[in-house]
Design a protein around this motif. Structure first.
Motif, PDB file in Angstrom:
ATOM      1  N   ILE A  94       0.859  -1.185   0.000  1.00 46.11           N
ATOM      2  CA  ILE A  94       0.000   0.000   0.000  1.00 46.11           C
ATOM      3  C   ILE A  94       0.892   1.232   0.000  1.00 46.11           C
ATOM      4  O   ILE A  94       1.752   1.387   0.883  1.00 46.11           O
ATOM      5  CB  ILE A  94      -0.922   0.018   1.222  1.00 46.11           C
ATOM      6  CG1 ILE A  94      -1.817  -1.222   1.224  1.00 46.11           C
ATOM      7  CG2 ILE A  94      -1.767   1.296   1.249  1.00 46.11           C
ATOM      8  CD1 ILE A  94      -2.538  -1.453   2.530  1.00 46.11           C
ATOM      9  N   GLU A  95       0.699   2.102  -0.963  1.00 46.96           N
ATOM     10  CA  GLU A  95       1.437   3.357  -1.027  1.00 46.96           C
ATOM     11  C   GLU A  95       0.482   4.490  -0.676  1.00 46.96           C
ATOM     12  O   GLU A  95      -0.363   4.873  -1.488  1.00 46.96           O
ATOM     13  CB  GLU A  95       2.017   3.556  -2.432  1.00 46.96           C
ATOM     14  CG  GLU A  95       3.059   2.520  -2.811  1.00 46.96           C
ATOM     15  CD  GLU A  95       3.628   2.752  -4.195  1.00 46.96           C
ATOM     16  OE1 GLU A  95       3.130   3.674  -4.894  1.00 46.96           O
ATOM     17  OE2 GLU A  95       4.549   2.020  -4.581  1.00 46.96           O
ATOM     18  N   MET A  96       0.600   5.008   0.527  1.00 47.92           N
ATOM     19  CA  MET A  96      -0.314   6.054   0.977  1.00 47.92           C
ATOM     20  C   MET A  96      -0.189   7.310   0.132  1.00 47.92           C
ATOM     21  O   MET A  96      -1.151   8.071  -0.001  1.00 47.92           O
ATOM     22  CB  MET A  96      -0.070   6.381   2.451  1.00 47.92           C
ATOM     23  CG  MET A  96      -0.648   5.348   3.413  1.00 47.92           C
ATOM     24  SD  MET A  96      -2.437   5.098   3.241  1.00 47.92           S
ATOM     25  CE  MET A  96      -3.063   6.672   3.865  1.00 47.92           C
ATOM     26  N   SER A  97       0.982   7.525  -0.457  1.00 49.53           N
ATOM     27  CA  SER A  97       1.126   8.680  -1.332  1.00 49.53           C
ATOM     28  C   SER A  97       0.201   8.535  -2.540  1.00 49.53           C
ATOM     29  O   SER A  97      -0.364   9.513  -3.040  1.00 49.53           O
ATOM     30  CB  SER A  97       2.576   8.837  -1.792  1.00 49.53           C
ATOM     31  OG  SER A  97       3.016   7.669  -2.479  1.00 49.53           O
ATOM     32  N   GLY A  98       0.020   7.305  -3.028  1.00 49.97           N
ATOM     33  CA  GLY A  98      -0.889   7.059  -4.131  1.00 49.97           C
ATOM     34  C   GLY A  98      -2.342   7.198  -3.721  1.00 49.97           C
ATOM     35  O   GLY A  98      -3.171   7.707  -4.486  1.00 49.97           O
ATOM     36  N   VAL A  99      -2.651   6.744  -2.514  1.00 51.15           N
ATOM     37  CA  VAL A  99      -4.000   6.911  -1.967  1.00 51.15           C
ATOM     38  C   VAL A  99      -4.333   8.394  -1.872  1.00 51.15           C
ATOM     39  O   VAL A  99      -5.408   8.845  -2.277  1.00 51.15           O
ATOM     40  CB  VAL A  99      -4.108   6.241  -0.581  1.00 51.15           C
ATOM     41  CG1 VAL A  99      -5.433   6.588   0.090  1.00 51.15           C
ATOM     42  CG2 VAL A  99      -3.961   4.723  -0.699  1.00 51.15           C
ATOM     43  N   ARG A 100      -3.371   9.145  -1.358  1.00 50.99           N
ATOM     44  CA  ARG A 100      -3.568  10.590  -1.216  1.00 50.99           C
ATOM     45  C   ARG A 100      -3.688  11.269  -2.571  1.00 50.99           C
ATOM     46  O   ARG A 100      -4.517  12.177  -2.744  1.00 50.99           O
ATOM     47  CB  ARG A 100      -2.403  11.198  -0.427  1.00 50.99           C
ATOM     48  CG  ARG A 100      -2.565  12.689  -0.156  1.00 50.99           C
ATOM     49  CD  ARG A 100      -1.393  13.241   0.634  1.00 50.99           C
ATOM     50  NE  ARG A 100      -0.151  13.198  -0.139  1.00 50.99           N
ATOM     51  CZ  ARG A 100       1.023  13.645   0.315  1.00 50.99           C
ATOM     52  NH1 ARG A 100       1.098  14.155   1.535  1.00 50.99           N
ATOM     53  NH2 ARG A 100       2.102  13.577  -0.434  1.00 50.99           N
ATOM     54  N   ALA A 182      -5.476  13.858   8.771  1.00 47.82           N
ATOM     55  CA  ALA A 182      -5.539  12.407   8.579  1.00 47.82           C
ATOM     56  C   ALA A 182      -5.754  12.057   7.115  1.00 47.82           C
ATOM     57  O   ALA A 182      -5.221  11.050   6.620  1.00 47.82           O
ATOM     58  CB  ALA A 182      -6.659  11.811   9.434  1.00 47.82           C
ATOM     59  N   LEU A 183      -6.510  12.890   6.407  1.00 53.24           N
ATOM     60  CA  LEU A 183      -6.779  12.637   4.997  1.00 53.24           C
ATOM     61  C   LEU A 183      -5.621  13.062   4.099  1.00 53.24           C
ATOM     62  O   LEU A 183      -5.665  12.854   2.889  1.00 53.24           O
ATOM     63  CB  LEU A 183      -8.053  13.373   4.568  1.00 53.24           C
ATOM     64  CG  LEU A 183      -9.344  12.906   5.256  1.00 53.24           C
ATOM     65  CD1 LEU A 183     -10.508  13.791   4.857  1.00 53.24           C
ATOM     66  CD2 LEU A 183      -9.640  11.446   4.922  1.00 53.24           C
ATOM     67  N   GLU A 184      -4.585  13.646   4.684  1.00 55.27           N
ATOM     68  CA  GLU A 184      -3.405  14.074   3.930  1.00 55.27           C
ATOM     69  C   GLU A 184      -2.169  13.235   4.264  1.00 55.27           C
ATOM     70  O   GLU A 184      -1.072  13.546   3.812  1.00 55.27           O
ATOM     71  CB  GLU A 184      -3.110  15.547   4.206  1.00 55.27           C
ATOM     72  CG  GLU A 184      -3.866  16.514   3.323  1.00 55.27           C
ATOM     73  CD  GLU A 184      -3.373  16.468   1.878  1.00 55.27           C
ATOM     74  OE1 GLU A 184      -2.204  16.807   1.631  1.00 55.27           O
ATOM     75  OE2 GLU A 184      -4.153  16.070   0.995  1.00 55.27           O
ATOM     76  N   LEU A 185      -2.343  12.180   5.025  1.00 50.29           N
ATOM     77  CA  LEU A 185      -1.202  11.356   5.404  1.00 50.29           C
ATOM     78  C   LEU A 185      -0.575  10.698   4.172  1.00 50.29           C
ATOM     79  O   LEU A 185      -1.282  10.188   3.305  1.00 50.29           O
ATOM     80  CB  LEU A 185      -1.626  10.273   6.395  1.00 50.29           C
ATOM     81  CG  LEU A 185      -1.933  10.734   7.823  1.00 50.29           C
ATOM     82  CD1 LEU A 185      -2.526   9.584   8.628  1.00 50.29           C
ATOM     83  CD2 LEU A 185      -0.671  11.261   8.506  1.00 50.29           C
ATOM     84  N   ASP A 186       0.758  10.703   4.111  1.00 53.69           N
ATOM     85  CA  ASP A 186       1.450   9.998   3.041  1.00 53.69           C
ATOM     86  C   ASP A 186       2.213   8.798   3.587  1.00 53.69           C
ATOM     87  O   ASP A 186       3.067   8.214   2.922  1.00 53.69           O
ATOM     88  CB  ASP A 186       2.400  10.925   2.280  1.00 53.69           C
ATOM     89  CG  ASP A 186       3.497  11.497   3.159  1.00 53.69           C
ATOM     90  OD1 ASP A 186       3.481  11.220   4.381  1.00 53.69           O
ATOM     91  OD2 ASP A 186       4.365  12.219   2.642  1.00 53.69           O
ATOM     92  N   GLU A 187       1.887   8.445   4.824  1.00 49.97           N
ATOM     93  CA  GLU A 187       2.469   7.261   5.447  1.00 49.97           C
ATOM     94  C   GLU A 187       1.387   6.558   6.247  1.00 49.97           C
ATOM     95  O   GLU A 187       0.389   7.168   6.648  1.00 49.97           O
ATOM     96  CB  GLU A 187       3.620   7.655   6.380  1.00 49.97           C
ATOM     97  CG  GLU A 187       3.181   8.532   7.539  1.00 49.97           C
ATOM     98  CD  GLU A 187       4.320   8.893   8.476  1.00 49.97           C
ATOM     99  OE1 GLU A 187       5.447   8.438   8.238  1.00 49.97           O
ATOM    100  OE2 GLU A 187       4.067   9.614   9.457  1.00 49.97           O
ATOM    101  N   ILE A 188       1.565   5.276   6.465  1.00 50.05           N
ATOM    102  CA  ILE A 188       0.613   4.508   7.259  1.00 50.05           C
ATOM    103  C   ILE A 188       1.041   4.595   8.715  1.00 50.05           C
ATOM    104  O   ILE A 188       2.157   4.180   9.061  1.00 50.05           O
ATOM    105  CB  ILE A 188       0.588   3.034   6.808  1.00 50.05           C
ATOM    106  CG1 ILE A 188       0.159   2.940   5.343  1.00 50.05           C
ATOM    107  CG2 ILE A 188      -0.354   2.221   7.696  1.00 50.05           C
ATOM    108  CD1 ILE A 188       0.307   1.554   4.754  1.00 50.05           C
ATOM    109  N   PRO A 189       0.212   5.162   9.595  1.00 50.16           N
ATOM    110  CA  PRO A 189       0.585   5.234  11.011  1.00 50.16           C
ATOM    111  C   PRO A 189       0.863   3.846  11.573  1.00 50.16           C
ATOM    112  O   PRO A 189       0.092   2.909  11.323  1.00 50.16           O
ATOM    113  CB  PRO A 189      -0.646   5.861  11.665  1.00 50.16           C
ATOM    114  CG  PRO A 189      -1.335   6.605  10.562  1.00 50.16           C
ATOM    115  CD  PRO A 189      -1.101   5.783   9.334  1.00 50.16           C
TER     116      PRO A 189
END
Length: 491
Positions: A94-100, A182-189
């Motif tokens: 999962i790439e949170m940067s892609g999700v964002r 939280a909706l701007e996170l580029d990493e998974i906590p």
């Protein structure tokens, strides 16, 4: 210096007269945005002032972005369940940067659409900070420091609310996330501590857990979504528990230390016992506070309630002539669809009608997976008001479309008036709950008896078709019609 310059008289600065508008809107939320387009389309001169967002919070930092992120989490869940659908895979990342980025792309597209509507209708959108300087007169400070004064025949205030951060020792210093960050996170906590078991807390807890975070939810109440019926609260608690989310109820926070994004420690008390919780990130989702500070409302004659919201009557008029308020800042239920209906109320009252907010339906949907949606009376409401009712309830397993989707978790239930066939309320906890609810709501608006849905020819197989087994009440342990009137009357 030439002769002309040396002998010229000192300039006399004239006070700039305010620009005149038919309607000035302070705050660019959804209700006020639709108001701007509508009034401008009717030939009115309209200006909308917002300090940051085109279209307000819903398309930028709240409703739509959160549902975008939640859907990405749903896709992750499908990947994890791949074998269930006969799909083999060797793992995934999962790439949170892609999700964002998917979320950001949607927001940009919405902004472009909104600005095109402004251009088409002729309404003016002004990016700046606005405040009243006189009755029906708003001064706007632009990013470059310049100012404009706008005077409206009518003014609408729609500045919304913001996330509340309680005065708990160390909480503000911990720089907690709100839904915006939280909706701007580029990493998974690694480990997300969520304070609050309401809409935002529950939705984002499930999403972040699906992305891979360890999640702990902390709530002061005895149940999640504590205002809902007990069976709903239990179902939600079971859902989070099954997904591996640690839910701490009856828990009050005493102190917070550390900083979100690094390491955070919470000292709390649960059922009389002190406990310590440690995580990497902290999300605060404990309610909203109205955006009324710094608006110069006192200069316009606009009064506030004891809770800090703008005081309005049922027509959404404030205490100042020609000034109206809509949406959350007016104390309306905190839903975008209610903000839009608030606009309808104001529009009717400014165009010769007489529309009020009292007595309207307020549907809502919690976008967990599965969804929770409700309209009208809950069982708790009916019991509290002493209203006799018949209860229809079936599990989602009774819905054949849900079976095709392998999404059979949850239930449907409806309250029907004890001495008639009128639908009093409906709750759905299951796949597509929000869409199913809309059908029942329309029937309620039309005043149709529940038998109209029971006997309808609905497309097979669809989720809405599940209303037929719900209202048919076959003799089974899951969907026996119960009359609760006597018990309620005794309560």
């Amino acid at each position: 210096m030439n002769r002309t310059e040396s002998t010229s008289s000192p300039q006399v600065l004239k006070k700039t007269e305010p620009e005149e508008f038919d309607l000035v809107i302070l705050g660019g939320g959804t209700g006020s945005t639709v108001a701007a387009w509508t009034f401008a389309g009717e030939g009115k001169r309209v200006a909308v002032v917002d300090r940051k967002y085109i279209g307000g919070s819903c398309p930028n930092i709240a409703c739509l972005p959160s549902k975008n992120i939640i859907h990405s989490a749903k896709v992750v869940d499908y990947f994890r369940r791949g074998k269930e659908f006969g799909i083999a895979h060797d793992g995934f990342t999962i790439e949170m940067s892609g999700v964002r980025e998917r979320k950001r792309k949607m927001v940009v597209g919405l902004n472009e659409m909104y600005m095109e509507n402004y251009r088409t209708t002729g309404a003016e959108f002004i990016l700046g900070t606005g405040r009243f300087v006189a009755p029906r007169t708003v001064e706007v400070t632009m990013a470059d420091g310049s100012t404009r004064q706008l005077r409206g025949t009518n003014v609408v205030v729609s500045t919304g609310t913001r996330a509340a951060v309680e005065t708990i020792p160390g909480l503000a210093e911990a720089k907690p996330l709100t839904h915006i960050e939280a909706l701007e996170l580029d990493e998974i906590p690694e480990h997300l501590l969520v304070v609050g078991g309401g809409y935002v807390g529950v939705e984002l807890s499930q999403a972040m857990r699906r992305f891979g975070s360890k999640v702990t939810v902390i709530d002061r109440n005895a149940r999640l979504m504590s205002k809902e019926d007990e069976d709903v609260c239990v179902a939600l608690n079971d859902l989070l528990d099954d997904e591996g989310i640690d839910v701490r109820l009856n828990t009050r926070i005493k102190r917070v230390s550390g900083k979100s994004g690094d390491s955070v420690t919470i000292l709390c008390e649960q059922n009389g016992t002190d406990k310590t919780l440690t995580g990497t990130h902290l999300l605060v989702a404990t309610g909203r506070t109205p955006n009324t500070e710094g608006l110069g409302l006192e200069l316009a004659g606009v009064e506030l309630t004891d809770r800090g919201y703008i005081k309005v009557n049922e027509r959404l008029q404030t205490t100042a002539a020609g000034v109206w308020a809509i949406g959350e800042v007016a104390g309306s239920p905190q839903f975008t669809h209610i903000s839009i209906d608030d606009f309808r109320v104001v529009h009717a009252n400014l165009t010769g009608g007489n529309r009020v907010t009292t007595g309207r339906q307020v549907p809502y949907c919690l976008f967990t997976d599965p969804e929770l949606a409700r309209i009208g009376l809950s069982e708790s409401d009916a019991m509290a008001k002493g209203i006799p009712y018949r209860l229809f309830k079936v599990p989602m397993e009774a819905n054949l479309r849900a079976r095709t989707l392998s999404e059979t978790r949850g239930f449907l239930k409806a309250l029907v008036e004890a001495d008639s066939d009128r639908i009093l309320g409906f709750t759905a906890f299951g796949v597509g709950a929000g869409e199913i609810l809309a059908t029942v709501q329309i029937a309620m608006i039309a005043g149709l008896p529940y038998t109209a849905l029971r006997d309808a020819v609905l497309t097979h197989p669809t989720l809405v078709e599940g209303l037929i087994p719900l209202f048919s009440s076959p003799a089974s342990a899951h969907n026996v019609v119960e009359t609760r009137g006597a018990r309620i009357s005794a309560a």
